[in-house]
Write a protein that holds these residues in place. Structure first.
Motif, PDB file in Angstrom:
ATOM      1  N   ALA A  19       0.830  -1.205   0.000  1.00  0.00           N
ATOM      2  CA  ALA A  19       0.000   0.000   0.000  1.00  0.00           C
ATOM      3  C   ALA A  19       0.865   1.256   0.000  1.00  0.00           C
ATOM      4  O   ALA A  19       0.569   2.227  -0.698  1.00  0.00           O
ATOM      5  CB  ALA A  19      -0.932  -0.012   1.209  1.00  0.00           C
ATOM      6  N   LEU A  20       1.944   1.254   0.788  1.00  0.00           N
ATOM      7  CA  LEU A  20       2.858   2.398   0.813  1.00  0.00           C
ATOM      8  C   LEU A  20       3.473   2.637  -0.558  1.00  0.00           C
ATOM      9  O   LEU A  20       3.542   3.766  -1.047  1.00  0.00           O
ATOM     10  CB  LEU A  20       3.975   2.155   1.837  1.00  0.00           C
ATOM     11  N   ARG A  21       3.922   1.580  -1.193  1.00  0.00           N
ATOM     12  CA  ARG A  21       4.554   1.711  -2.507  1.00  0.00           C
ATOM     13  C   ARG A  21       3.550   2.178  -3.552  1.00  0.00           C
ATOM     14  O   ARG A  21       3.900   2.919  -4.478  1.00  0.00           O
ATOM     15  CB  ARG A  21       5.175   0.366  -2.902  1.00  0.00           C
ATOM     16  N   ASN A  22       2.304   1.765  -3.401  1.00  0.00           N
ATOM     17  CA  ASN A  22       1.271   2.183  -4.335  1.00  0.00           C
ATOM     18  C   ASN A  22       0.963   3.670  -4.208  1.00  0.00           C
ATOM     19  O   ASN A  22       0.628   4.340  -5.192  1.00  0.00           O
ATOM     20  CB  ASN A  22       0.000   1.364  -4.112  1.00  0.00           C
ATOM     21  N   VAL A  23       1.082   4.212  -2.987  1.00  0.00           N
ATOM     22  CA  VAL A  23       0.889   5.643  -2.772  1.00  0.00           C
ATOM     23  C   VAL A  23       2.030   6.439  -3.400  1.00  0.00           C
ATOM     24  O   VAL A  23       1.828   7.546  -3.908  1.00  0.00           O
ATOM     25  CB  VAL A  23       0.778   5.953  -1.264  1.00  0.00           C
ATOM     26  N   GLY A  24       3.230   5.887  -3.392  1.00  0.00           N
ATOM     27  CA  GLY A  24       4.388   6.594  -3.938  1.00  0.00           C
ATOM     28  C   GLY A  24       5.563   6.664  -2.989  1.00  0.00           C
ATOM     29  O   GLY A  24       6.528   7.388  -3.244  1.00  0.00           O
ATOM     30  N   PHE A  25       5.506   5.920  -1.880  1.00  0.00           N
ATOM     31  CA  PHE A  25       6.600   5.880  -0.920  1.00  0.00           C
ATOM     32  C   PHE A  25       7.528   4.708  -1.238  1.00  0.00           C
ATOM     33  O   PHE A  25       7.061   3.613  -1.562  1.00  0.00           O
ATOM     34  CB  PHE A  25       6.080   5.688   0.508  1.00  0.00           C
ATOM     35  N   ALA A  26       8.820   4.947  -1.130  1.00  0.00           N
ATOM     36  CA  ALA A  26       9.754   3.832  -1.111  1.00  0.00           C
ATOM     37  C   ALA A  26       9.726   3.216   0.283  1.00  0.00           C
ATOM     38  O   ALA A  26       9.337   3.867   1.258  1.00  0.00           O
ATOM     39  CB  ALA A  26      11.165   4.312  -1.457  1.00  0.00           C
ATOM     40  N   VAL A  27      10.127   1.955   0.389  1.00  0.00           N
ATOM     41  CA  VAL A  27      10.174   1.258   1.672  1.00  0.00           C
ATOM     42  C   VAL A  27      11.530   0.586   1.810  1.00  0.00           C
ATOM     43  O   VAL A  27      11.998  -0.084   0.886  1.00  0.00           O
ATOM     44  CB  VAL A  27       9.053   0.201   1.788  1.00  0.00           C
ATOM     45  N   PHE A  28      12.181   0.806   2.958  1.00  0.00           N
ATOM     46  CA  PHE A  28      13.384   0.070   3.310  1.00  0.00           C
ATOM     47  C   PHE A  28      13.001  -0.885   4.436  1.00  0.00           C
ATOM     48  O   PHE A  28      12.639  -0.439   5.533  1.00  0.00           O
ATOM     49  CB  PHE A  28      14.507   1.004   3.765  1.00  0.00           C
ATOM     50  N   ALA A  29      13.051  -2.196   4.159  1.00  0.00           N
ATOM     51  CA  ALA A  29      12.658  -3.199   5.142  1.00  0.00           C
ATOM     52  C   ALA A  29      13.875  -4.002   5.569  1.00  0.00           C
ATOM     53  O   ALA A  29      14.679  -4.416   4.731  1.00  0.00           O
ATOM     54  CB  ALA A  29      11.596  -4.125   4.554  1.00  0.00           C
ATOM     55  N   LYS A  30      13.984  -4.219   6.877  1.00  0.00           N
ATOM     56  CA  LYS A  30      15.161  -4.892   7.432  1.00  0.00           C
ATOM     57  C   LYS A  30      14.710  -5.941   8.447  1.00  0.00           C
ATOM     58  O   LYS A  30      13.797  -5.683   9.243  1.00  0.00           O
ATOM     59  CB  LYS A  30      16.043  -3.841   8.116  1.00  0.00           C
ATOM     60  N   PRO A  31      15.321  -7.128   8.438  1.00  0.00           N
ATOM     61  CA  PRO A  31      14.919  -8.151   9.417  1.00  0.00           C
ATOM     62  C   PRO A  31      15.145  -7.655  10.846  1.00  0.00           C
ATOM     63  O   PRO A  31      16.144  -6.993  11.127  1.00  0.00           O
ATOM     64  CB  PRO A  31      15.836  -9.338   9.091  1.00  0.00           C
ATOM     65  N   LYS A  32      14.204  -7.977  11.715  1.00  0.00           N
ATOM     66  CA  LYS A  32      14.335  -7.629  13.128  1.00  0.00           C
ATOM     67  C   LYS A  32      14.863  -8.852  13.851  1.00  0.00           C
ATOM     68  O   LYS A  32      14.110  -9.752  14.241  1.00  0.00           O
ATOM     69  CB  LYS A  32      12.985  -7.190  13.698  1.00  0.00           C
ATOM     70  N   SER A  33      16.189  -8.906  14.034  1.00  0.00           N
ATOM     71  CA  SER A  33      16.797 -10.075  14.651  1.00  0.00           C
ATOM     72  C   SER A  33      17.186  -9.835  16.106  1.00  0.00           C
ATOM     73  O   SER A  33      17.157 -10.741  16.925  1.00  0.00           O
ATOM     74  CB  SER A  33      18.035 -10.504  13.852  1.00  0.00           C
ATOM     75  N   ASP A  34      17.565  -8.570  16.441  1.00  0.00           N
ATOM     76  CA  ASP A  34      17.946  -8.245  17.814  1.00  0.00           C
ATOM     77  C   ASP A  34      17.832  -6.739  17.998  1.00  0.00           C
ATOM     78  O   ASP A  34      17.403  -6.016  17.101  1.00  0.00           O
ATOM     79  CB  ASP A  34      19.377  -8.728  18.126  1.00  0.00           C
TER      80      ASP A  34
END
Length: 225
Positions: free
Chosen positions: A96-111
């Motif tokens: 949904a964010l990308r469809n609006v026009g936002f880039a997304v940086f996603a990172k695994p939450k390991s600690d």
């Protein structure tokens, strides 16, 4: 200017793009702040509308362009963590964010060290090094990590705005070098007013302030130390 012009993705080795008015959004931090205000997980009525944030950012970039006499494009990226086995629940929100026009940086939450703060700062520094940075908006209440770098940007003549919740961002509210805007003051961001408690104007009967995290989380922290 169309809302979909908000994307300004980073490609390693790519030629720097046009002048950028940059928004970086600290999703884990703002989610925690919103949860503290609501006393639990937000419903759809109390989730921020990113289309409203995008329109506000477009207006800010246009005002800067009018004042400087040069083209300035809005650029927005949401930085978030994805917990183990959490991809399926996060995927619709990311799309949904990308469809609006936002880039997304996603990172695994390991600690605890896998937060996205360093990645946000690296993105700002990258744009500055490219020579395209004309203004920065930091959506976060994390003064420990962001105050010094954004004050350095302000000292270099780059206008800096912090958006968040005034209850959790006194470092920005009180900084002479930073413009602070409460997230709820941006038109259309929330469908309904947030049930906020102001310690400077408490109701006569008192008010409950919910914890930021479950008490049992102390056990997890103890095991990690």
């Amino acid at each position: 200017m169309d809302l979909h012009e908000l994307t300004h993705p980073y490609t390693p080795g790519a030629t720097p793009g046009p002048a950028s008015y940059l928004l970086v959004w600290d999703a884990p931090n703002l989610d925690m702040g919103l949860g503290a205000i609501l006393g639990g997980r937000p419903t759809s009525a109390h989730r921020p509308r990113f289309d409203a944030i995008g329109r506000w950012l477009i207006g800010e970039a246009q005002a800067l362009a009018d004042a400087s006499g040069q083209r300035v494009e809005p650029e927005a990226t949401v930085f978030t963590n994805v917990s183990p086995q959490g991809a399926d629940s996060v995927r619709p929100w990311v799309e949904a964010l990308r469809n609006v026009g936002f880039a997304v940086f996603a990172k695994p939450k390991s600690d605890e060290d896998s937060d996205v703060d360093k990645d946000m700062l690296a993105h700002i520094e990258r744009r500055q090094a490219e020579g395209v940075l004309r203004g920065v908006v930091v959506a976060s209440a994390d003064g420990q990590n962001f105050l010094e770098p954004i004050e350095a940007l302000a000292a270099d003549g780059i206008p800096v705005t912090v958006i968040g919740f005034h209850e959790h961002a006194s470092w920005a509210v009180n900084s002479p070098d930073v413009r602070f805007i409460d997230l709820e003051d941006i038109p259309g961001v929330f469908r309904e007013p947030l049930p906020r408690v102001n310690l400077d104007a408490l109701p006569e009967g008192g008010a409950w302030l919910q914890p930021f995290r479950p008490l049992i989380s102390l056990l997890t922290n103890t095991r990690e130390q």
